[in-house]
Each structure stands twice: as structure tokens, then as C-alpha cells.
Design a protein around this motif. Structure first.
Motif, PDB file in Angstrom:
ATOM      1  N   THR A  42      23.482  88.431  27.107  1.00  0.00           N
ATOM      2  CA  THR A  42      24.330  89.610  27.235  1.00  0.00           C
ATOM      3  C   THR A  42      23.505  90.756  27.798  1.00  0.00           C
ATOM      4  OG1 THR A  42      25.518  88.750  25.369  1.00  0.00           O
ATOM      5  CG2 THR A  42      26.023  90.994  25.968  1.00  0.00           C
ATOM      6  N   SER A  43      22.191  90.689  27.595  1.00  0.00           N
ATOM      7  CA  SER A  43      21.328  91.715  28.198  1.00  0.00           C
ATOM      8  C   SER A  43      21.533  91.732  29.711  1.00  0.00           C
ATOM      9  CB  SER A  43      19.857  91.438  27.889  1.00  0.00           C
ATOM     10  OG  SER A  43      19.627  91.492  26.511  1.00  0.00           O
ATOM     11  N   SER A  81      18.725  96.785  26.062  1.00  0.00           N
ATOM     12  CA  SER A  81      19.133  96.411  27.429  1.00  0.00           C
ATOM     13  C   SER A  81      19.867  97.574  28.108  1.00  0.00           C
ATOM     14  CB  SER A  81      20.022  95.164  27.407  1.00  0.00           C
ATOM     15  OG  SER A  81      21.128  95.365  26.562  1.00  0.00           O
ATOM     16  N   ILE A 132      29.920 100.613  21.936  1.00  0.00           N
ATOM     17  CA  ILE A 132      29.540  99.348  21.285  1.00  0.00           C
ATOM     18  C   ILE A 132      30.729  98.957  20.410  1.00  0.00           C
ATOM     19  CG2 ILE A 132      27.851  98.182  19.826  1.00  0.00           C
ATOM     20  CD1 ILE A 132      26.139 100.845  20.175  1.00  0.00           C
ATOM     21  N   TYR A 158      26.883  95.674  15.536  1.00  0.00           N
ATOM     22  CA  TYR A 158      26.238  94.456  14.996  1.00  0.00           C
ATOM     23  C   TYR A 158      26.832  94.127  13.620  1.00  0.00           C
ATOM     24  CZ  TYR A 158      22.154  91.308  15.339  1.00  0.00           C
ATOM     25  OH  TYR A 158      21.328  90.236  15.486  1.00  0.00           O
ATOM     26  N   ASP A 182      29.871  97.203  25.192  1.00  0.00           N
ATOM     27  CA  ASP A 182      28.890  96.227  24.712  1.00  0.00           C
ATOM     28  C   ASP A 182      29.605  95.438  23.623  1.00  0.00           C
ATOM     29  OD1 ASP A 182      27.019  94.812  23.311  1.00  0.00           O
ATOM     30  OD2 ASP A 182      25.546  96.429  23.192  1.00  0.00           O
ATOM     31  N   HIS A 232      28.752  91.473  19.959  1.00  0.00           N
ATOM     32  CA  HIS A 232      29.094  90.893  18.653  1.00  0.00           C
ATOM     33  C   HIS A 232      30.597  90.688  18.497  1.00  0.00           C
ATOM     34  CE1 HIS A 232      24.961  91.036  17.469  1.00  0.00           C
ATOM     35  NE2 HIS A 232      24.892  92.222  18.059  1.00  0.00           N
ATOM     36  N   SER A 270      29.037  88.367  24.300  1.00  0.00           N
ATOM     37  CA  SER A 270      28.092  87.271  23.996  1.00  0.00           C
ATOM     38  C   SER A 270      28.833  86.036  23.540  1.00  0.00           C
ATOM     39  CB  SER A 270      27.183  87.661  22.837  1.00  0.00           C
ATOM     40  OG  SER A 270      26.047  88.311  23.245  1.00  0.00           O
ATOM     41  N   LYS A 313      26.489  84.200  21.071  1.00  0.00           N
ATOM     42  CA  LYS A 313      26.171  84.650  19.709  1.00  0.00           C
ATOM     43  C   LYS A 313      27.125  84.021  18.695  1.00  0.00           C
ATOM     44  CE  LYS A 313      24.053  89.123  20.748  1.00  0.00           C
ATOM     45  NZ  LYS A 313      22.637  88.738  20.769  1.00  0.00           N
ATOM     46  N   TYR A 358      13.440  94.772  15.865  1.00  0.00           N
ATOM     47  CA  TYR A 358      14.290  93.694  16.376  1.00  0.00           C
ATOM     48  C   TYR A 358      14.343  92.534  15.389  1.00  0.00           C
ATOM     49  CZ  TYR A 358      16.903  90.635  19.201  1.00  0.00           C
ATOM     50  OH  TYR A 358      17.935  89.828  19.625  1.00  0.00           O
ATOM     51  N   PRO A 407      17.882  94.780  14.850  1.00  0.00           N
ATOM     52  CA  PRO A 407      18.938  94.703  15.852  1.00  0.00           C
ATOM     53  C   PRO A 407      18.542  95.179  17.250  1.00  0.00           C
ATOM     54  CG  PRO A 407      19.266  96.676  14.533  1.00  0.00           C
ATOM     55  CD  PRO A 407      18.032  95.992  13.993  1.00  0.00           C
TER      56      PRO A 407
HETATM   57  C1  LIG Z   1      24.514  95.283  20.277  1.00  0.00           C
HETATM   58  C2  LIG Z   1      23.807  94.299  21.159  1.00  0.00           C
HETATM   59  N1  LIG Z   1      23.981  94.379  22.483  1.00  0.00           N
HETATM   60  C3  LIG Z   1      23.374  93.525  23.327  1.00  0.00           C
HETATM   61  C4  LIG Z   1      22.558  92.525  22.859  1.00  0.00           C
HETATM   62  C5  LIG Z   1      21.882  91.609  23.859  1.00  0.00           C
HETATM   63  O1  LIG Z   1      22.342  90.306  23.762  1.00  0.00           O
HETATM   64  P1  LIG Z   1      21.478  89.059  24.268  1.00  0.00           P
HETATM   65  O2  LIG Z   1      20.520  88.734  23.172  1.00  0.00           O
HETATM   66  O3  LIG Z   1      22.506  87.997  24.502  1.00  0.00           O
HETATM   67  O4  LIG Z   1      20.799  89.441  25.505  1.00  0.00           O
HETATM   68  C6  LIG Z   1      22.344  92.403  21.484  1.00  0.00           C
HETATM   69  C7  LIG Z   1      21.453  91.348  20.960  1.00  0.00           C
HETATM   70  O5  LIG Z   1      21.102  91.295  19.817  1.00  0.00           O
HETATM   71  C8  LIG Z   1      22.978  93.316  20.610  1.00  0.00           C
HETATM   72  O6  LIG Z   1      22.800  93.253  19.293  1.00  0.00           O
END
Ligand SMILES: Cc1ncc(COP(=O)(O)O)c(C=O)c1O
Length: 492
Positions: free
Chosen positions: A90-91, A117, A167, A171, A195, A198, A223, A226, A440, A442
Motif C-alpha cells: 500500500t506504500s 509512505s 486515513i 489502524y 489511506d 486497514h 491493502s 493486510k 513501527y 504503526p
Molecule cells: C495506515 C497505514 N497506511 C499505509 C501503510 C502501508 O502499507 P504497506 O505495508 O502495505 O506498504 C500502513 C502499514 O502498516 C499503515 O498502517
């Protein structure tokens, strides 16, 4: 085409069955040219579809065949005009989403508690972030999302912003009123980027918060890996045309993506979409039921609190994804990290994340009654273990404190590329930081480049490290030194 079909996965299997003589990358050629131990472990089937973009297999960089069909089916399933597959998590999707709407110097409205990201895309694009303070929950010691009112205020002050980023859900599974945020932003002709890392399941069940596409947002990085059943590293970018251009998105995605796209990841997106579209409602219904049963049982355990619908009703807590079990352990007098370690060492349980006050456990479509029982029993034992002092005295709850968000003095890009120096971490209060510092998971930065370091924030970082939580980002992993903007003293 029907949602029961999987054009990409089926096409790959048919190609593998034809068993062509391969004179192309990957050199392991169905596993024959690799270490036998690894080959036997991974298995023949997976290796037979570890292929690359030869002509019969289409190309993610310019899809016209089986990848295009699979993306079109995904768009239909997610209510989007177009879906783009990402093999860079997702990044990758988030960076594409942002870099396709902002140019150097453009403003983008973002909550401060964003994933790294998002800040990376801001640094690379040269955009200027206009930060919105997320709502802080001082009981739980976490941040929620941003409110419609704060978005309105940000747009009133910055009507020239090129995008609003939200977002949704966080999370922890909490969402704001996304439809209202979209209406406000659209009244300024500003696109909304979501974003949705989740939130892959929320589109497929009405007891979940509204998805980005349902709420009318313009783009969402979702994602699938995820929670939606595809392989780690695979994700999607959904878009609704109007304020954003699919052609621009394809160009940027291609610029940011490897030319060696993993077909195993792509095929897993195709099949995950099929499952969500055809059986999503019933499997999510079962998951919600299991999670709610777990929540009820956890809330019967003294000194533990598992967050539920009672926290809704405020502007930033408009809705919640019940499959996330956010468990506050602070009344046991321990940190979330202590709980994470105890559950690992005593019960062979791995949680999704811990912070100073909470643990997060995810109930997914893979779970069943037995797993829930194991978790609840372990939490009971943990509460008994930590919940009483030797002398029978009550345990002292951990006091919650959340530091203020640092002030931004320079644009993150200017700070990141500035002349810098490394100074002792302990002596850095008052200086402008030139690197990221985050926990990390989150992955939300405590500091981003360009912010002024305060003593309060330094203390928070020290507390986080002392609690055992993984602080990442700085070039010095031991965090003895930190990179700050160099100060130039006047020449005499
Ligand atoms: C809120 C949020 N956005 C984006 C991402 C990025 O996702 P990915 O790990 O698939 O690159 C994460 C990953 O933990 C996340 O928690």
C-alpha cells in the motif's frame, strides 16, 4: 465477465500447464535452477507461476490483456471507475496516489498522524503539507482521524490545496464521517485521497464503516494483503474519475514500480478479489460475530478494556470496524509492549501491535472459535498475573500522556535535503530535525524532517525506547546521535 472468474490466475495456470521451454527471466525456471531446499519448501505450483511480463502474460505497466481484465473486475467489485494493482504494498499505492495529484510547491492537507509512505511521497514530490491535528483520545493514549470541521477550517484557510488526505479507518479501526469530509472537499473542487490500508473489508459489509468508494472519495489505497486474503506486498489503488486522471495515475504508478512485477502477488490479488466479491458478506459476517464475542468476553476480565461501540458518537469517532480488538492494558500497571512480550513468551501468541498503553489483536476471516478461546484464556491469565501485587495492594494504572505535535519550521523536503549535522540526541531540543523518527508498527512518525524538537517529545521518545518499543528511522539506530539542520554561525 463474472466475479467468479479469475482471468489473471487462470491465465497463469494455463500458461504453466502448456509448459513452454523458457529462455527468459526468472533464471530459476520453475524452480529447477534454485536451491533445492527452498524449492521443495515453496513447492512446484508456486514456482511454476513465478513469471514475468512476457507477451502472453500482459504487463502491469501497460495492461491490455489478463491483468487489465483482472483490474476491471476489481474495479467493479470495489465500486471504482478504475483499479490499479500494486506489487509494492500500500506504500507504493499511496505514493502513486499523492504524486499523481501534487507538483512541487503544491499544498496537500493531511492529518499529522500519517504513515511514513505519505510523508515520503510529500518529500519526493516537493509538496507542502498543511497538517490537521488528529483528535487525541486521552483515555487510550492514541490518535483518531480528522473531523469534517477541521477539514472545513483547513480548506477555508487553504482553498488552493490540491488534495485532502484521510486515513479511513485508522489502524485501530476507527473512522470519521468520510462522506461529509468528501462533500466539504468537493465543494472546493479538491479531491479526497484515502489511506484505506486497514479497510479492505469495509466495502463488503454494511456493519462496517463506509468505504472510500462508497463515500464518493476520488482515490483510495487499499491493502488487500493486510486483511483481504492476498499475499504480503500486494495492494490496490481504486479511483473515481472526475477530479483525478486515471492516465496520470498509470504513468506515476509505472514510474514508481519495478519492471519485474511479481505474478504470484498479482494472481493473489485476482483471487482475493473473487473471494471478497462472491463470499465477502458471509465470511465478514462470521468474522464480526467472532470478534464481538471475543470483545464481550475480554470486557468481563477485570482491569482489561476492549474498545467497542461506546466510543462512537464524537466527530472523530463516527464509526468503527468491530473486527479490530483494541485492548487497553494500562489498568494492569503494564505497557502494551509488556503485554505483547508476556503473551509471546507465556502463550505463544503474536499480537498485531502494541503501544505504551494498548495491544491490538486482529480477528480476520481466517479465525474460528478455538483461536478466540486461546486469546481470551491467555488474557485472563495475564490479568491474573499482573493484576495483583504481592501484598494484595491494588495495582497502579499507568498514567496516559500524549506529547504535543511538534511545530513544523521547514518543509519536509527542504529539511530532508538540507545541510545537516549529527548531534547528541540528548542535546537536540530546540533544533530542527532532518530525519524521520517513528515507532513501527504503526509507522506513524513522532518527528518528521523540518519539525522543531522539543524536550517533551525527546522524553516521549526515551519513554518509548525504555518501554521496549521499536523506534526506527534515524541513521543512527542506537539513537545516540540525531541529524538536525546545520546552523551557520556568522563569520567574524
Ligand atoms: C495506515 C497505514 N497506511 C499505509 C501503510 C502501508 O502499507 P504497506 O505495508 O502495505 O506498504 C500502513 C502499514 O502498516 C499503515 O498502517
Amino acid at each position: 465477465m463474472s466475479q467468479h472468474e479469475t482471468p489473471l490466475f487462470t491465465g497463469l495456470k494455463e500458461h504453466a500447464k502448456r509448459n513452454p521451454y523458457q529462455f527468459h527471466i526468472p533464471g530459476h525456471k520453475k524452480g529447477q535452477g534454485m536451491d533445492p531446499e527452498f524449492r521443495d519448501f515453496i513447492g512446484e505450483n508456486a514456482l511454476s507461476i513465478d513469471l514475468i511480463n512476457i507477451a502472453p502474460l500482459d504487463d502491469l505497466h501497460q495492461p491490455k490483456g489478463m491483468i487489465k481484465k483482472a483490474q476491471d473486475l476489481a474495479a467493479q467489485a470495489f465500486g471504482a471507475d478504475h483499479t490499479f494493482f500494486s506489487v509494492q504494498g500500500t506504500s507504493g499505492a499511496i505514493m502513486t496516489m499523492i504524486m499523481s495529484v501534487v507538483s512541487p510547491g503544491d499544498k496537500i492537507i493531511v492529518p499529522r498522524n500519517v504513515h511514513k509512505s505519505i510523508m515520503t511521497a510529500i518529500v519526493f514530490s516537493g509538496a507542502t503539507p498543511v497538517f490537521i491535528h488528529p483528535e487525541i483520545d486521552r483515555d487510550l493514549g492514541i490518535s483518531h482521524g480528522i473531523t469534517p470541521q477541521s477539514v472545513k477550517r483547513a480548506l477555508e484557510q487553504n482553498p488552493d490545496a490540491k488534495a485532502v488526505l484521510v486515513i479511513n479507518p485508522t489502524y485501530y479501526g476507527i473512522s470519521a464521517n468520510l462522506s461529509e469530509i468528501v462533500d466539504i472537499a468537493h465543494s472546493y473542487h479538491v479531491p479526497v485521497l484515502v489511506d484505506e490500508a486497514h479497510g479492505v473489508l469495509i466495502h463488503f459489509h454494511d456493519k462496517m464503516p463506509l468505504s472510500a468508494m462508497q463515500a464518493g472519495a476520488d482515490m483510495a489505497a487499499t491493502s488487500v494483503h493486510k486483511l483481504g486474503g492476498s499475499l504480503t506486498g500486494s495492494s490496490i489503488l481504486n479511483i473515481k474519475e472526475g477530479l483525478v486522471s486515471a492516465k496520470r495515475v498509470q504513468t506515476i504508478l509505472s514510474m514508481l514500480t519495478t519492471t519485474s512485477t511479481s505474478y504470484i502477488l498479482l494472481a493473489s490479488l485476482d483471487t482475493a478479489r473473487k473471494r471478497l466479491a462472491t463470499e465477502g458478506y458471509s465470511i465478514i459476517e462470521k468474522t464480526i460475530k467472532l470478534a464481538n464475542e471475543a470483545r464481550e468476553k475480554i470486557n468481563q476480565i477485570p482491569l482489561l478494556y476492549c474498545v467497542g461501540e461506546e466510543i462512537l458518537g464524537k466527530e472523530a469517532t463516527y464509526d468503527l470496524d468491530p473486527t479490530k480488538l483494541l485492548i487497553s492494558v494500562k489498568d494492569l500497571g503494564i505497557t502494551g509492549y509488556d503485554a505483547e512480550v508476556w503473551l509471546r513468551e507465556e502463550n505463544n501468541i503474536e499480537v498485531e501491535l502494541s503501544d505504551l498503553y494498548n495491544i491490538l489483536c486482529l480477528i480476520t476471516t481466517a479465525d474460528h472459535e478455538k483461536n478466540i478461546m486461546v486469546l481470551v484464556q491467555a488474557l485472563k491469565k495475564m490479568a491474573e498475573h499482573f493484576g495483583k501485587n504481592p501484598g494484595g495492594k491494588p495495582v497502579q494504572p499507568l498514567p496516559v500522556h500524549v506529547p504535543d505535535i511538534p511545530v513544523l519550521a521547514l518543509s519536509p523536503r527542504d529539511a530532508f535535503y538540507a545541510d545537516t549535522e549529527s548531534i547528541p540526541f540528548e542535546e537536540s531540543a530546540g533544533r530542527i530535525i532532518a530525519e524521520f523518527l517513528m515507532v513501527y508498527p504503526p509507522g506513524i512518525p513522532i518527528f518528521i524532517p523540518g519539525e522543531i524538537i522539543t524536550q517533551e517529545n525527546l522524553n516521549y521518545v526515551k519513554e518509548t525506547i525504555e518501554a521496549g518499543l521499536p523506534v526506527q528511522g534515524p541513521e543512527d539506530p542506537d539513537l545516540k546521535m540525531i541529524k538536525v539542520i546545520k546552523e551557520h554561525i556568522a563569520i567574524r
